[in-house]
Scaffold this active site. Structure first.
Site, mmCIF file in Angstrom:
data_model
loop_
_atom_site.group_PDB
_atom_site.id
_atom_site.type_symbol
_atom_site.label_atom_id
_atom_site.label_comp_id
_atom_site.label_asym_id
_atom_site.label_seq_id
_atom_site.Cartn_x
_atom_site.Cartn_y
_atom_site.Cartn_z
ATOM 1 N N HIS A 36 0.966 -1.245 0.106
ATOM 2 C CA HIS A 36 0.078 -0.081 -0.079
ATOM 3 C C HIS A 36 0.894 1.211 -0.119
ATOM 4 O O HIS A 36 2.175 1.141 0.167
ATOM 5 C CB HIS A 36 -0.948 -0.043 1.356
ATOM 6 C CG HIS A 36 -0.269 0.077 2.725
ATOM 7 N ND1 HIS A 36 0.079 -1.465 3.117
ATOM 8 C CD2 HIS A 36 0.495 0.673 3.237
ATOM 9 C CE1 HIS A 36 0.778 -1.084 4.065
ATOM 10 N NE2 HIS A 36 1.276 0.253 4.221
ATOM 11 N N HIS A 91 6.656 6.062 -2.000
ATOM 12 C CA HIS A 91 7.170 4.607 -2.338
ATOM 13 C C HIS A 91 6.244 3.511 -1.919
ATOM 14 O O HIS A 91 5.568 3.592 -1.290
ATOM 15 C CB HIS A 91 8.619 4.633 -1.819
ATOM 16 C CG HIS A 91 8.893 4.355 -0.268
ATOM 17 N ND1 HIS A 91 8.702 5.417 0.610
ATOM 18 C CD2 HIS A 91 8.927 3.219 0.459
ATOM 19 C CE1 HIS A 91 8.708 4.938 1.690
ATOM 20 N NE2 HIS A 91 8.791 3.621 1.839
#
Length: 207
Positions: A53, A139
């Site tokens: 996620h 990221h």
């Protein structure tokens, strides 16, 4: 476990705020993991693709009865932000010559994403959560590098990150932010959505 009592006996939940990824992105990330795994002799701590996620704010252990308030404040924080169009970027790592995390970057509406993260950070600070001291670096974590690797092994990781083909772009539109619970288990963390805050509105929806 991610739920634990404090000295008064109340339950604690391990919470974070994130964008949840569509299946197409998870499939591309899984394929990138397989390409990396095929190039490596060292064993990394791989994140399960279904669990990947885009984290916006880690809150840590929080009293269970505060979750609803956090959700309401999250809705307020994101109400002035519109939908985001994001796509997968290149491979990278944190830690310089001693990599600790292998990740995939994010492209697209990254300035809007950073503004959204700052709004969430400011709103959570009003509830007592420490604001971020470093700039936000969007990221998606693919793997963590174990401690104790020698120089040759670390160089092997860096070489693979620099030479393996990145995931396909897999562009997606994000229109909501989730308050998530993390349950730590021996086989890895398990994530559950507790609250959804749609972008562009002050109304959230309990999951």
């Amino acid at each position: 476990m991610a739920t634990r009592p404090d000295s008064s006996g109340s339950k604690k939940l391990r919470l974070f705020i994130a964008l949840e990824l569509p299946e197409a992105m998870k499939e591309e990330l899984a394929a990138a993991q397989e390409r990396l795994r095929a190039r490596l002799k060292v064993r990394l701590k791989w994140v399960r693709p279904e669990s990947i996620h885009l984290t916006l704010k880690f809150l840590g252990y929080v009293d269970e009865d505060r979750a609803q308030t956090i959700g309401a404040n999250l809705s307020q924080a994101v109400s002035s932000h519109g939908e985001l169009s994001l796509h997968l970027g290149g491979l990278g790592s944190f830690g310089g010559r001693r990599p600790r995390v292998v990740w995939v970057g994010v492209g697209g509406d990254v300035e809007e994403l950073a503004a959204l993260q700052r709004s969430i950070d400011r709103e959570m600070a009003t509830l007592g959560f420490e604001p971020e001291v470093r700039g936000y670096n969007a990221h998606l974590t693919l793997a963590r590098v174990p401690d104790g690797l020698n120089r040759l092994q670390l160089d092997e990781v860096l070489h693979a990150v620099g030479n393996v083909a990145p995931p396909g772009p897999a562009e997606a539109t994000f229109d909501e932010v989730s308050l998530m619970r993390s349950t730590l288990r021996r086989e890895g963390a398990v994530y559950d959505r507790l609250f959804v805050a749609p972008l562009g509105t002050a109304k959230g929806a309990s999951a």
